[in-house]
Design a protein around this motif. Structure first.
Motif, mmCIF file in Angstrom:
data_model
loop_
_atom_site.group_PDB
_atom_site.id
_atom_site.type_symbol
_atom_site.label_atom_id
_atom_site.label_comp_id
_atom_site.label_asym_id
_atom_site.label_seq_id
_atom_site.Cartn_x
_atom_site.Cartn_y
_atom_site.Cartn_z
ATOM 1 N N SER A 37 -28.238 -63.880 -0.610
ATOM 2 C CA SER A 37 -27.557 -65.327 -0.604
ATOM 3 C C SER A 37 -28.361 -66.484 -0.964
ATOM 4 C CB SER A 37 -26.550 -65.041 0.718
ATOM 5 O OG SER A 37 -27.188 -65.347 1.593
ATOM 6 N N CYS A 38 -27.665 -67.329 -1.441
ATOM 7 C CA CYS A 38 -28.046 -68.668 -1.623
ATOM 8 C C CYS A 38 -27.060 -69.630 -1.841
ATOM 9 C CB CYS A 38 -28.990 -68.555 -2.723
ATOM 10 S SG CYS A 38 -28.144 -68.086 -4.433
ATOM 11 N N ARG A 39 -27.608 -70.921 -1.961
ATOM 12 C CA ARG A 39 -26.604 -71.927 -2.109
ATOM 13 C C ARG A 39 -26.170 -72.226 -3.613
ATOM 14 N NH1 ARG A 39 -24.188 -73.722 2.108
ATOM 15 N NH2 ARG A 39 -23.850 -75.587 1.196
ATOM 16 N N ALA A 40 -25.042 -72.494 -4.121
ATOM 17 C CA ALA A 40 -24.679 -72.408 -5.463
ATOM 18 C C ALA A 40 -23.585 -73.833 -5.695
ATOM 19 C CB ALA A 40 -23.872 -71.390 -5.901
ATOM 20 N N ALA A 41 -23.640 -74.210 -6.820
ATOM 21 C CA ALA A 41 -22.508 -74.992 -7.543
ATOM 22 C C ALA A 41 -21.621 -74.480 -8.451
ATOM 23 C CB ALA A 41 -23.323 -76.256 -7.973
ATOM 24 N N TYR A 42 -20.352 -74.797 -8.235
ATOM 25 C CA TYR A 42 -19.327 -74.348 -9.258
ATOM 26 C C TYR A 42 -19.251 -75.489 -10.204
ATOM 27 C CZ TYR A 42 -17.916 -70.874 -5.681
ATOM 28 O OH TYR A 42 -18.119 -69.934 -4.774
ATOM 29 N N VAL A 43 -19.017 -74.830 -11.545
ATOM 30 C CA VAL A 43 -18.982 -75.809 -12.629
ATOM 31 C C VAL A 43 -17.477 -75.224 -13.210
ATOM 32 C CG1 VAL A 43 -19.700 -76.868 -15.059
ATOM 33 C CG2 VAL A 43 -21.427 -76.459 -12.850
ATOM 34 N N HIS A 44 -16.309 -75.932 -12.995
ATOM 35 C CA HIS A 44 -15.292 -75.563 -13.764
ATOM 36 C C HIS A 44 -15.041 -75.667 -15.288
ATOM 37 C CE1 HIS A 44 -13.561 -74.258 -9.694
ATOM 38 N NE2 HIS A 44 -14.105 -75.439 -9.230
ATOM 39 N N LEU A 45 -14.836 -74.555 -16.086
ATOM 40 C CA LEU A 45 -14.699 -75.133 -17.351
ATOM 41 C C LEU A 45 -13.359 -75.558 -17.572
ATOM 42 C CD1 LEU A 45 -16.066 -71.512 -18.703
ATOM 43 C CD2 LEU A 45 -17.271 -73.643 -18.463
ATOM 44 N N ARG A 46 -13.513 -76.499 -18.785
ATOM 45 C CA ARG A 46 -12.344 -77.274 -19.202
ATOM 46 C C ARG A 46 -11.711 -76.318 -20.239
ATOM 47 N NH1 ARG A 46 -12.024 -81.732 -15.910
ATOM 48 N NH2 ARG A 46 -14.181 -82.215 -15.111
ATOM 49 N N GLY A 47 -10.979 -77.186 -21.065
ATOM 50 C CA GLY A 47 -10.401 -76.872 -22.273
ATOM 51 C C GLY A 47 -10.279 -75.866 -23.246
ATOM 52 N N GLY A 48 -11.380 -75.181 -23.798
ATOM 53 C CA GLY A 48 -11.104 -74.480 -24.897
ATOM 54 C C GLY A 48 -10.131 -73.367 -24.978
ATOM 55 N N GLU A 49 -9.591 -72.925 -26.231
ATOM 56 C CA GLU A 49 -8.374 -71.956 -26.187
ATOM 57 C C GLU A 49 -8.725 -70.791 -25.634
ATOM 58 O OE1 GLU A 49 -7.094 -70.732 -29.994
ATOM 59 O OE2 GLU A 49 -7.069 -72.659 -30.830
ATOM 60 N N SER A 50 -9.889 -70.135 -25.292
ATOM 61 C CA SER A 50 -10.061 -68.869 -24.733
ATOM 62 C C SER A 50 -10.047 -69.339 -23.276
ATOM 63 C CB SER A 50 -11.656 -68.362 -24.829
ATOM 64 O OG SER A 50 -12.440 -69.406 -24.638
ATOM 65 N N VAL A 51 -10.478 -70.433 -22.679
ATOM 66 C CA VAL A 51 -10.526 -70.779 -21.205
ATOM 67 C C VAL A 51 -8.816 -70.780 -20.916
ATOM 68 C CG1 VAL A 51 -11.018 -72.688 -19.399
ATOM 69 C CG2 VAL A 51 -12.526 -71.983 -21.254
ATOM 70 N N GLN A 52 -8.130 -71.610 -21.670
ATOM 71 C CA GLN A 52 -6.828 -71.688 -21.424
ATOM 72 C C GLN A 52 -6.084 -70.399 -21.419
ATOM 73 O OE1 GLN A 52 -5.445 -74.440 -20.483
ATOM 74 N NE2 GLN A 52 -7.041 -75.452 -20.550
ATOM 75 N N ALA A 53 -6.216 -69.472 -22.516
ATOM 76 C CA ALA A 53 -5.805 -68.067 -22.523
ATOM 77 C C ALA A 53 -6.120 -67.401 -21.340
ATOM 78 C CB ALA A 53 -6.076 -67.381 -23.926
ATOM 79 N N ALA A 54 -7.273 -67.405 -20.909
ATOM 80 C CA ALA A 54 -7.706 -66.833 -19.539
ATOM 81 C C ALA A 54 -6.674 -67.327 -18.379
ATOM 82 C CB ALA A 54 -9.167 -66.811 -19.522
ATOM 83 N N ARG A 55 -6.935 -68.428 -18.227
ATOM 84 C CA ARG A 55 -6.036 -69.130 -17.038
ATOM 85 C C ARG A 55 -4.577 -68.522 -17.160
ATOM 86 N NH1 ARG A 55 -8.862 -74.798 -16.836
ATOM 87 N NH2 ARG A 55 -10.549 -74.061 -15.988
ATOM 88 N N LEU A 56 -3.887 -68.122 -18.265
ATOM 89 C CA LEU A 56 -2.547 -67.877 -18.417
ATOM 90 C C LEU A 56 -2.504 -66.442 -18.067
ATOM 91 C CD1 LEU A 56 -1.355 -69.460 -21.837
ATOM 92 C CD2 LEU A 56 -0.921 -70.180 -19.707
ATOM 93 N N GLN A 57 -3.426 -65.764 -18.018
ATOM 94 C CA GLN A 57 -3.579 -64.198 -17.628
ATOM 95 C C GLN A 57 -4.003 -63.918 -16.402
ATOM 96 O OE1 GLN A 57 -6.169 -62.434 -20.653
ATOM 97 N NE2 GLN A 57 -4.714 -62.845 -22.414
ATOM 98 N N GLY A 58 -4.145 -65.156 -15.657
ATOM 99 C CA GLY A 58 -4.651 -65.095 -14.181
ATOM 100 C C GLY A 58 -6.013 -64.847 -13.967
ATOM 101 N N GLN A 59 -6.898 -65.117 -15.142
ATOM 102 C CA GLN A 59 -8.347 -65.115 -14.828
ATOM 103 C C GLN A 59 -8.774 -66.413 -14.798
ATOM 104 O OE1 GLN A 59 -9.345 -63.335 -18.485
ATOM 105 N NE2 GLN A 59 -8.172 -61.296 -17.915
ATOM 106 N N HIS A 60 -10.221 -66.763 -14.009
ATOM 107 C CA HIS A 60 -10.360 -68.079 -13.869
ATOM 108 C C HIS A 60 -12.018 -68.033 -14.216
ATOM 109 C CE1 HIS A 60 -10.687 -71.768 -11.636
ATOM 110 N NE2 HIS A 60 -11.844 -71.900 -11.872
ATOM 111 N N PRO A 61 -12.196 -68.511 -15.497
ATOM 112 C CA PRO A 61 -13.657 -68.551 -15.972
ATOM 113 C C PRO A 61 -14.301 -69.811 -15.339
ATOM 114 C CG PRO A 61 -12.262 -69.012 -17.739
ATOM 115 C CD PRO A 61 -10.974 -68.630 -16.547
ATOM 116 N N GLN A 62 -15.433 -69.675 -15.117
ATOM 117 C CA GLN A 62 -16.402 -70.756 -14.583
ATOM 118 C C GLN A 62 -18.098 -70.358 -14.624
ATOM 119 O OE1 GLN A 62 -14.519 -71.565 -10.855
ATOM 120 N NE2 GLN A 62 -16.245 -70.856 -9.749
ATOM 121 N N VAL A 63 -18.627 -71.647 -14.560
ATOM 122 C CA VAL A 63 -20.061 -71.403 -14.319
ATOM 123 C C VAL A 63 -20.398 -71.603 -12.787
ATOM 124 C CG1 VAL A 63 -22.226 -72.230 -14.880
ATOM 125 C CG2 VAL A 63 -20.531 -72.090 -16.597
#
Length: 114
Positions: A37-63
């Motif tokens: 285990s280790c420490r981490a930062a979440y970088v939420h992805l914004r805007g592109g079409e693929s990100v929006q489509a994934a969110r509509l399908q209940g998926q959450h892409p992020q870095v």
């Protein structure tokens, strides 16, 4: 893009590797076991079409960004990342080492099968 800092690593995550485990009936089953285990930062992805489509399908892409170490450099896309506080599980889709070699970015998705 600005350089990340260690002060942004606010979350505690575990890296789980897929392996075999006993199913209790003499056979084996696939299971994930925590490797480190280790420490981490979440970088939420914004805007592109693929990100929006994934969110509509209940998926959450992020870095998920972590410090580069011998442990984190050994992680592959068949591992998963788990938030130790919430229990959320993220499947690793891509791994990008930082240009400064201090951090590694894991492109992950929550809400999908591995």
């Amino acid at each position: 893009m600005r350089k990340p800092t260690a002060g942004e690593l606010l979350y505690n995550v575990a890296f789980d590797k897929k392996g075999a485990a006993s199913d209790g009936a003499g056979g084996t089953t696939t299971a994930f076991t925590e490797q480190f285990s280790c420490r981490a930062a979440y970088v939420h992805l914004r805007g592109g079409e693929s990100v929006q489509a994934a969110r509509l399908q209940g998926q959450h892409p992020q870095v998920i960004r972590v410090r580069s170490s011998s442990h984190t450099r050994g992680v592959t896309t068949d591992w998963r990342i788990r938030d130790k506080r919430t229990g959320d599980v993220f499947n690793i889709r891509d791994i990008t080492p930082g240009l400064d070699r201090q951090f590694i970015d894991f492109l992950c998705q929550k809400g999908v099968a591995p």
